[in-house]
Every structure is written in C-alpha cells, then in structure tokens.
Design a protein around this motif. Structure first.
Motif, PDB file in Angstrom:
ATOM      1  N   GLY A  51      42.855  43.258  36.001  1.00  0.00           N
ATOM      2  CA  GLY A  51      42.406  44.619  36.126  1.00  0.00           C
ATOM      3  C   GLY A  51      41.059  45.049  36.061  1.00  0.00           C
ATOM      4  N   PRO A  52      39.994  44.099  35.497  1.00  0.00           N
ATOM      5  CA  PRO A  52      38.797  44.593  35.302  1.00  0.00           C
ATOM      6  C   PRO A  52      38.019  44.646  37.004  1.00  0.00           C
ATOM      7  N   GLY A  53      38.575  43.857  37.842  1.00  0.00           N
ATOM      8  CA  GLY A  53      38.112  43.685  39.282  1.00  0.00           C
ATOM      9  C   GLY A  53      38.697  45.001  40.050  1.00  0.00           C
ATOM     10  N   VAL A  54      40.109  45.307  39.609  1.00  0.00           N
ATOM     11  CA  VAL A  54      40.627  46.370  40.356  1.00  0.00           C
ATOM     12  C   VAL A  54      39.836  47.940  39.894  1.00  0.00           C
ATOM     13  N   TYR A  86      40.649  31.126  36.930  1.00  0.00           N
ATOM     14  CA  TYR A  86      41.691  32.156  37.306  1.00  0.00           C
ATOM     15  C   TYR A  86      41.236  33.601  37.185  1.00  0.00           C
ATOM     16  N   LEU A  87      40.647  33.923  36.083  1.00  0.00           N
ATOM     17  CA  LEU A  87      40.497  35.293  35.899  1.00  0.00           C
ATOM     18  C   LEU A  87      39.532  35.658  36.922  1.00  0.00           C
ATOM     19  N   LEU A  88      38.274  34.754  37.086  1.00  0.00           N
ATOM     20  CA  LEU A  88      37.309  35.056  37.965  1.00  0.00           C
ATOM     21  C   LEU A  88      37.878  35.264  39.286  1.00  0.00           C
ATOM     22  N   LEU A  89      38.702  34.459  39.715  1.00  0.00           N
ATOM     23  CA  LEU A  89      39.401  34.557  41.161  1.00  0.00           C
ATOM     24  C   LEU A  89      40.297  35.797  41.215  1.00  0.00           C
ATOM     25  N   ILE A  90      41.279  36.184  40.239  1.00  0.00           N
ATOM     26  CA  ILE A  90      41.979  37.186  40.358  1.00  0.00           C
ATOM     27  C   ILE A  90      41.068  38.530  40.319  1.00  0.00           C
ATOM     28  N   ASN A  91      40.306  38.585  39.757  1.00  0.00           N
ATOM     29  CA  ASN A  91      39.368  40.009  39.557  1.00  0.00           C
ATOM     30  C   ASN A  91      38.471  40.094  40.873  1.00  0.00           C
ATOM     31  N   ILE A  92      38.190  38.838  41.526  1.00  0.00           N
ATOM     32  CA  ILE A  92      37.403  39.003  42.958  1.00  0.00           C
ATOM     33  C   ILE A  92      38.577  39.447  43.951  1.00  0.00           C
ATOM     34  N   THR A  93      39.733  38.871  43.806  1.00  0.00           N
ATOM     35  CA  THR A  93      40.922  39.558  44.617  1.00  0.00           C
ATOM     36  C   THR A  93      41.126  40.987  44.703  1.00  0.00           C
ATOM     37  N   GLY A  94      41.095  41.402  43.261  1.00  0.00           N
ATOM     38  CA  GLY A  94      41.649  42.615  42.931  1.00  0.00           C
ATOM     39  C   GLY A  94      40.255  43.654  43.608  1.00  0.00           C
ATOM     40  N   PHE A  95      39.106  43.297  43.091  1.00  0.00           N
ATOM     41  CA  PHE A  95      37.854  44.138  44.020  1.00  0.00           C
ATOM     42  C   PHE A  95      38.011  44.436  45.373  1.00  0.00           C
ATOM     43  N   ILE A  96      38.114  42.997  45.991  1.00  0.00           N
ATOM     44  CA  ILE A  96      38.340  43.039  47.521  1.00  0.00           C
ATOM     45  C   ILE A  96      39.405  44.008  47.884  1.00  0.00           C
ATOM     46  N   ILE A  97      40.521  43.685  47.347  1.00  0.00           N
ATOM     47  CA  ILE A  97      41.521  44.542  47.836  1.00  0.00           C
ATOM     48  C   ILE A  97      41.667  46.081  47.643  1.00  0.00           C
ATOM     49  N   THR A  98      40.962  46.260  46.634  1.00  0.00           N
ATOM     50  CA  THR A  98      40.474  47.943  46.403  1.00  0.00           C
ATOM     51  C   THR A  98      39.600  48.419  47.353  1.00  0.00           C
ATOM     52  N   GLY A  99      38.541  47.552  47.669  1.00  0.00           N
ATOM     53  CA  GLY A  99      37.683  48.102  48.890  1.00  0.00           C
ATOM     54  C   GLY A  99      38.620  48.016  50.125  1.00  0.00           C
ATOM     55  N   LEU A 100      39.382  47.144  50.441  1.00  0.00           N
ATOM     56  CA  LEU A 100      40.028  47.122  51.798  1.00  0.00           C
ATOM     57  C   LEU A 100      40.907  48.277  51.707  1.00  0.00           C
ATOM     58  N   PHE A 151      33.928  51.824  45.030  1.00  0.00           N
ATOM     59  CA  PHE A 151      34.448  52.503  46.096  1.00  0.00           C
ATOM     60  C   PHE A 151      34.966  53.958  46.115  1.00  0.00           C
ATOM     61  N   HIS A 152      34.929  54.340  45.002  1.00  0.00           N
ATOM     62  CA  HIS A 152      35.294  55.887  44.733  1.00  0.00           C
ATOM     63  C   HIS A 152      36.689  55.892  45.192  1.00  0.00           C
ATOM     64  N   HIS A 153      37.593  55.056  44.798  1.00  0.00           N
ATOM     65  CA  HIS A 153      38.834  54.936  45.167  1.00  0.00           C
ATOM     66  C   HIS A 153      40.074  55.321  44.270  1.00  0.00           C
ATOM     67  N   LYS A 154      40.640  56.061  44.239  1.00  0.00           N
ATOM     68  CA  LYS A 154      41.828  56.416  43.253  1.00  0.00           C
ATOM     69  C   LYS A 154      41.188  56.749  41.806  1.00  0.00           C
ATOM     70  N   THR A 155      40.308  57.231  41.914  1.00  0.00           N
ATOM     71  CA  THR A 155      39.400  57.827  40.668  1.00  0.00           C
ATOM     72  C   THR A 155      40.113  59.073  40.217  1.00  0.00           C
ATOM     73  N   ARG A 156      40.825  59.841  40.866  1.00  0.00           N
ATOM     74  CA  ARG A 156      41.524  60.912  40.359  1.00  0.00           C
ATOM     75  C   ARG A 156      43.247  60.735  39.702  1.00  0.00           C
ATOM     76  N   HIS A 157      43.441  59.218  39.822  1.00  0.00           N
ATOM     77  CA  HIS A 157      44.847  58.824  39.103  1.00  0.00           C
ATOM     78  C   HIS A 157      44.548  58.407  37.886  1.00  0.00           C
ATOM     79  N   LEU A 158      45.290  59.005  36.830  1.00  0.00           N
ATOM     80  CA  LEU A 158      45.140  58.649  35.549  1.00  0.00           C
ATOM     81  C   LEU A 158      45.600  57.151  35.564  1.00  0.00           C
ATOM     82  N   MET A 159      46.455  56.904  36.016  1.00  0.00           N
ATOM     83  CA  MET A 159      47.196  55.515  35.921  1.00  0.00           C
ATOM     84  C   MET A 159      46.006  54.197  36.263  1.00  0.00           C
TER      85      MET A 159
END
Length: 92
Positions: free
Chosen positions: A51-54, A11-25, A61-69
């Motif tokens: 969380g780790p995948g996101v 489960y953790l593997l799948l949810i983290n792959i999903t988070g990574f892909i969605i961040t890239g998209l 992807f250098h995405h949302k790196t300025r957001h402290l959240m």
C-alpha cells in the motif's frame, strides 16, 4: 525472532518497490494509450503489504489521485496492516 523481523522488512521493501514501479508503469501506459493494470491488482498489492508504495507512486506520478479508493482506501489498508504487524511482532 530477529530473522523473522528481517524477512518481514525485506518482503515489505520489495512489495512496496513493486507497487511504486507498477503505478509508474500504469501511468506511462495510460499516457500512451496502452494496456492498463486493473484497479483490483493495485488493491491486491495494497492488501499484501504494498500500500505505501502504491500510494506514494500515485502521488509522485499524479496517477489515480481523483479516485477515493486510492487516496483514502489504500492508506487505510496500510494503517490497518501496520497496526496488525506491530501487534504481532510485539507478541513474538
């Protein structure tokens, strides 16, 4: 017992792959001025274990790196979840 650990790991593997892909998209959509993913959905992914995948996706992807959240909040959520999961698994 071992089956439960296997399911949790899968489960953790799948949810983290999903988070990574969605961040890239979302980064792709941001560059191309398309529809965007709501930030609360990224946070929801983090809360349900992605969380780790996101976070890695944000860095890669250098995405949302300025957001402290995203740079502090998501790793904090991930660490808290890891501690809880380890405590629960050690009690089983």
């Amino acid at each position: 017992m071992d089956d439960l650990k296997t399911y949790i790991a899968f489960y953790l593997l799948l949810i983290n792959i999903t988070g990574f892909i969605i961040t890239g998209l979302d980064k792709y959509w941001a560059i191309h001025d398309k529809w965007r993913m709501a930030e609360k959905r990224f946070l929801l992914l983090a809360v349900i274990g992605g969380g780790p995948g996101v976070y890695i996706g944000c860095l890669v992807f250098h995405h949302k790196t300025r957001h402290l959240m995203f740079m502090i909040g998501i790793p904090s959520i991930s660490i808290a979840e890891a501690v809880i999961i380890l405590l629960l698994l050690n009690r089983l």
